[in-house]
Motif scaffolding. Structure first.
Motif, PDB file in Angstrom:
ATOM      1  N   GLN A  93      -4.330  -6.994 -11.248  1.00 46.79           N
ATOM      2  CA  GLN A  93      -3.764  -6.822  -9.555  1.00 46.79           C
ATOM      3  C   GLN A  93      -4.315  -8.089  -9.198  1.00 46.79           C
ATOM      4  OE1 GLN A  93      -1.706  -4.822  -8.508  1.00 46.79           O
ATOM      5  NE2 GLN A  93      -1.668  -3.655 -10.512  1.00 46.79           N
ATOM      6  N   CYS A  94      -3.689  -8.680  -7.880  1.00 50.23           N
ATOM      7  CA  CYS A  94      -4.178  -9.599  -6.985  1.00 50.23           C
ATOM      8  C   CYS A  94      -5.372  -9.017  -6.416  1.00 50.23           C
ATOM      9  CB  CYS A  94      -3.135 -10.221  -6.264  1.00 50.23           C
ATOM     10  SG  CYS A  94      -3.626 -11.250  -4.966  1.00 50.23           S
ATOM     11  N   ALA A  95      -6.587 -10.076  -6.400  1.00 48.61           N
ATOM     12  CA  ALA A  95      -7.642  -9.434  -5.358  1.00 48.61           C
ATOM     13  C   ALA A  95      -7.377  -9.192  -3.943  1.00 48.61           C
ATOM     14  CB  ALA A  95      -8.691 -10.505  -5.793  1.00 48.61           C
ATOM     15  N   PHE A  96      -6.396  -9.901  -3.470  1.00 43.08           N
ATOM     16  CA  PHE A  96      -6.264  -9.800  -2.053  1.00 43.08           C
ATOM     17  C   PHE A  96      -5.483  -8.608  -2.008  1.00 43.08           C
ATOM     18  CE2 PHE A  96      -7.337 -14.131  -2.608  1.00 43.08           C
ATOM     19  CZ  PHE A  96      -7.852 -14.525  -1.441  1.00 43.08           C
ATOM     20  N   ARG A  97      -4.514  -8.113  -2.863  1.00 33.15           N
ATOM     21  CA  ARG A  97      -3.780  -6.952  -2.550  1.00 33.15           C
ATOM     22  C   ARG A  97      -4.782  -5.795  -2.884  1.00 33.15           C
ATOM     23  NH1 ARG A  97      -0.334  -9.381   0.055  1.00 33.15           N
ATOM     24  NH2 ARG A  97       1.208 -10.638  -1.178  1.00 33.15           N
ATOM     25  N   ILE A  98      -5.766  -5.934  -3.958  1.00 33.24           N
ATOM     26  CA  ILE A  98      -6.724  -4.954  -3.894  1.00 33.24           C
ATOM     27  C   ILE A  98      -7.684  -4.709  -2.629  1.00 33.24           C
ATOM     28  CG2 ILE A  98      -8.920  -4.154  -5.158  1.00 33.24           C
ATOM     29  CD1 ILE A  98      -7.554  -5.347  -7.660  1.00 33.24           C
ATOM     30  N   LEU A  99      -8.149  -5.893  -2.011  1.00 24.99           N
ATOM     31  CA  LEU A  99      -8.629  -5.983  -0.854  1.00 24.99           C
ATOM     32  C   LEU A  99      -7.658  -5.040   0.529  1.00 24.99           C
ATOM     33  CD1 LEU A  99     -10.118  -9.633  -0.669  1.00 24.99           C
ATOM     34  CD2 LEU A  99     -11.416  -7.473  -0.604  1.00 24.99           C
ATOM     35  N   ASP A 100      -6.626  -5.486   0.381  1.00 24.53           N
ATOM     36  CA  ASP A 100      -5.532  -4.752   1.339  1.00 24.53           C
ATOM     37  C   ASP A 100      -5.802  -3.111   1.197  1.00 24.53           C
ATOM     38  OD1 ASP A 100      -4.718  -7.078   2.070  1.00 24.53           O
ATOM     39  OD2 ASP A 100      -2.791  -6.928   1.085  1.00 24.53           O
ATOM     40  N   ILE A 107      -1.922   0.879  -4.439  1.00 25.61           N
ATOM     41  CA  ILE A 107      -0.758  -0.239  -4.450  1.00 25.61           C
ATOM     42  C   ILE A 107       0.112  -0.133  -5.393  1.00 25.61           C
ATOM     43  CG2 ILE A 107      -2.298  -1.945  -3.184  1.00 25.61           C
ATOM     44  CD1 ILE A 107      -3.200  -3.246  -5.883  1.00 25.61           C
ATOM     45  N   ARG A 108       1.566  -0.555  -5.029  1.00 26.41           N
ATOM     46  CA  ARG A 108       2.386  -0.317  -5.928  1.00 26.41           C
ATOM     47  C   ARG A 108       3.368  -1.614  -6.098  1.00 26.41           C
ATOM     48  NH1 ARG A 108       4.699   4.599  -4.844  1.00 26.41           N
ATOM     49  NH2 ARG A 108       5.590   3.499  -2.817  1.00 26.41           N
ATOM     50  N   ASP A 109       3.750  -2.151  -7.139  1.00 28.32           N
ATOM     51  CA  ASP A 109       4.500  -3.490  -7.260  1.00 28.32           C
ATOM     52  C   ASP A 109       4.025  -4.435  -6.348  1.00 28.32           C
ATOM     53  OD1 ASP A 109       6.034  -1.873  -9.066  1.00 28.32           O
ATOM     54  OD2 ASP A 109       7.331  -1.041  -7.474  1.00 28.32           O
ATOM     55  N   ALA A 110       2.589  -4.900  -6.271  1.00 29.71           N
ATOM     56  CA  ALA A 110       2.195  -5.686  -5.582  1.00 29.71           C
ATOM     57  C   ALA A 110       2.221  -6.887  -6.141  1.00 29.71           C
ATOM     58  CB  ALA A 110       0.727  -5.425  -5.099  1.00 29.71           C
ATOM     59  N   THR A 111       2.955  -7.893  -5.203  1.00 29.88           N
ATOM     60  CA  THR A 111       3.112  -9.220  -5.821  1.00 29.88           C
ATOM     61  C   THR A 111       1.818 -10.131  -5.563  1.00 29.88           C
ATOM     62  OG1 THR A 111       4.390 -10.057  -3.854  1.00 29.88           O
ATOM     63  CG2 THR A 111       5.535  -9.149  -5.824  1.00 29.88           C
ATOM     64  N   VAL A 160       0.764  -1.251   0.065  1.00 25.46           N
ATOM     65  CA  VAL A 160      -0.010  -0.050  -0.093  1.00 25.46           C
ATOM     66  C   VAL A 160       0.841   1.349  -0.088  1.00 25.46           C
ATOM     67  CG1 VAL A 160      -1.673   1.327   1.336  1.00 25.46           C
ATOM     68  CG2 VAL A 160      -1.913  -1.201   1.011  1.00 25.46           C
ATOM     69  N   MET A 161       0.409   2.261  -0.987  1.00 23.24           N
ATOM     70  CA  MET A 161       1.124   3.383  -0.933  1.00 23.24           C
ATOM     71  C   MET A 161       0.209   4.710  -0.355  1.00 23.24           C
ATOM     72  SD  MET A 161      -0.513   5.603  -3.376  1.00 23.24           S
ATOM     73  CE  MET A 161       0.751   6.751  -3.216  1.00 23.24           C
ATOM     74  N   VAL A 162       0.777   5.493   0.409  1.00 18.93           N
ATOM     75  CA  VAL A 162      -0.342   6.443   0.829  1.00 18.93           C
ATOM     76  C   VAL A 162       0.703   7.905   0.624  1.00 18.93           C
ATOM     77  CG1 VAL A 162      -1.298   7.581   2.924  1.00 18.93           C
ATOM     78  CG2 VAL A 162      -1.029   5.103   2.850  1.00 18.93           C
ATOM     79  N   LYS A 163      -0.062   8.970  -0.070  1.00 21.04           N
ATOM     80  CA  LYS A 163       0.373  10.078  -0.096  1.00 21.04           C
ATOM     81  C   LYS A 163      -0.405  11.398  -0.076  1.00 21.04           C
ATOM     82  CE  LYS A 163       2.840  13.296  -3.354  1.00 21.04           C
ATOM     83  NZ  LYS A 163       3.592  13.285  -4.614  1.00 21.04           N
ATOM     84  N   ALA A 164      -0.318  12.541   0.361  1.00 17.25           N
ATOM     85  CA  ALA A 164      -1.290  13.391   0.658  1.00 17.25           C
ATOM     86  C   ALA A 164      -0.688  14.729  -0.203  1.00 17.25           C
ATOM     87  CB  ALA A 164      -1.380  13.840   2.331  1.00 17.25           C
ATOM     88  N   ILE A 165      -1.573  15.330  -0.641  1.00 17.31           N
ATOM     89  CA  ILE A 165      -1.057  16.830  -1.359  1.00 17.31           C
ATOM     90  C   ILE A 165      -2.115  17.927  -0.908  1.00 17.31           C
ATOM     91  CG2 ILE A 165      -0.401  15.666  -3.810  1.00 17.31           C
ATOM     92  CD1 ILE A 165      -3.134  16.493  -4.835  1.00 17.31           C
ATOM     93  N   TYR A 166      -1.614  19.140  -0.980  1.00 16.47           N
ATOM     94  CA  TYR A 166      -2.125  20.248  -0.418  1.00 16.47           C
ATOM     95  C   TYR A 166      -1.998  21.392  -1.359  1.00 16.47           C
ATOM     96  CZ  TYR A 166      -1.453  17.431   3.662  1.00 16.47           C
ATOM     97  OH  TYR A 166      -1.240  16.514   4.750  1.00 16.47           O
ATOM     98  N   GLY A 167      -2.759  22.503  -1.416  1.00 13.70           N
ATOM     99  CA  GLY A 167      -2.531  23.892  -1.979  1.00 13.70           C
ATOM    100  C   GLY A 167      -2.409  23.914  -3.455  1.00 13.70           C
ATOM    101  N   GLU A 168      -1.515  24.158  -4.002  1.00 17.29           N
ATOM    102  CA  GLU A 168      -1.172  24.258  -5.305  1.00 17.29           C
ATOM    103  C   GLU A 168      -1.478  22.825  -6.132  1.00 17.29           C
ATOM    104  OE1 GLU A 168      -1.526  26.838  -7.563  1.00 17.29           O
ATOM    105  OE2 GLU A 168      -1.656  27.784  -5.741  1.00 17.29           O
ATOM    106  N   ASP A 169      -0.852  21.806  -5.492  1.00 20.65           N
ATOM    107  CA  ASP A 169      -1.160  20.403  -6.116  1.00 20.65           C
ATOM    108  C   ASP A 169      -2.627  19.927  -6.220  1.00 20.65           C
ATOM    109  OD1 ASP A 169       1.802  19.986  -6.630  1.00 20.65           O
ATOM    110  OD2 ASP A 169       2.033  18.885  -4.731  1.00 20.65           O
ATOM    111  N   VAL A 170      -3.369  20.589  -5.256  1.00 20.70           N
ATOM    112  CA  VAL A 170      -4.768  20.342  -5.256  1.00 20.70           C
ATOM    113  C   VAL A 170      -5.322  20.910  -6.340  1.00 20.70           C
ATOM    114  CG1 VAL A 170      -6.730  20.320  -4.113  1.00 20.70           C
ATOM    115  CG2 VAL A 170      -5.222  19.694  -2.802  1.00 20.70           C
ATOM    116  N   ILE A 171      -5.066  22.169  -6.499  1.00 19.50           N
ATOM    117  CA  ILE A 171      -5.580  22.970  -7.585  1.00 19.50           C
ATOM    118  C   ILE A 171      -5.431  22.210  -8.933  1.00 19.50           C
ATOM    119  CG2 ILE A 171      -5.793  25.208  -8.889  1.00 19.50           C
ATOM    120  CD1 ILE A 171      -7.024  25.032  -6.003  1.00 19.50           C
ATOM    121  N   LYS A 172      -4.056  21.845  -9.049  1.00 21.87           N
ATOM    122  CA  LYS A 172      -3.410  21.253 -10.292  1.00 21.87           C
ATOM    123  C   LYS A 172      -4.445  19.916 -10.570  1.00 21.87           C
ATOM    124  CE  LYS A 172       0.696  19.103 -12.475  1.00 21.87           C
ATOM    125  NZ  LYS A 172       1.912  18.898 -12.230  1.00 21.87           N
TER     126      LYS A 172
END
Length: 181
Positions: free
Chosen positions: A118-125, A85-89, A38-50
């Motif tokens: 994508q593996c269904a279990f990784r999508i469930l994750d 998700i990224r590079d999920a085996t 699982v990957m997590v990232k937050a954006i704010y300000g100008e990135d939100v507008i973009k």
């Protein structure tokens, strides 16, 4: 008792705190076989507008519905949290849920919006992580909505590095901007 209003500075700081707590909830959510893709990232300000502008453009270019509507919601948000998700085996159960009988037979490819299969279990994750994040926002009374469209465009413009991702815009107003749209 006085009627005290939060200043914009306080709201901006508070939304960062909530996004951080949501990220923690997503990160610590249970994962299949204890493997974390699982990957997590937050954006704010100008990135939100973009992101908002690019969502509207993408909808116009592709003729796909509601990218403009969701882009407007994103534009009016204080932050967007991405969970993907990224590079999920694959988990290795050979269950066939991804469309292949054997995990080793999967042929990875770049899709028009997301990469797969994508593996269904990784999508469930990922789904459990998203649920944990939005639960946290709800506990903190921050309006939010899970958006496929925000994830599509964030991936396309390089705001996030994920194979499959959803965006969760966050708003603090007197009435949720994500309903009655």
């Amino acid at each position: 008792m006085s009627n005290q209003n939060l200043s914009e500075f306080d709201v901006q700081e508070a939304i960062k705190d909530v996004a951080n707590l949501m990220g923690i909830a997503a990160r610590t959510a249970p994962k299949s076989a204890g493997k974390d893709f699982v990957m997590v990232k937050a954006i704010y300000g100008e990135d939100v507008i973009k992101l908002a502008k690019e969502m509207v453009s993408y909808g116009e270019e592709t003729g796909k519905k509601n990218f403009d509507r969701d882009g407007e919601n994103v534009k009016n948000s204080l932050a967007v949290l991405f969970v993907g998700i990224r590079d999920a085996t694959p988990l290795g159960l050979n269950c066939g849920a991804c469309g292949y009988d054997q995990c080793t037979d999967r042929i990875s490819h770049k899709g028009s919006e997301f990469d797969g299969p994508q593996c269904a279990f990784r999508i469930l994750d990922m789904g459990i992580a998203i649920g944990s994040a939005v639960k946290t926002a709800g506990i903190m009374n921050v309006d939010n909505r899970i958006m496929y469209r925000a994830g599509v465009v964030a991936k396309k413009i390089g705001l996030v590095n994920a194979d499959f991702v959803m965006g969760i815009p966050l708003s603090v107003t007197g009435k949720s901007i994500f309903f009655d749209r």
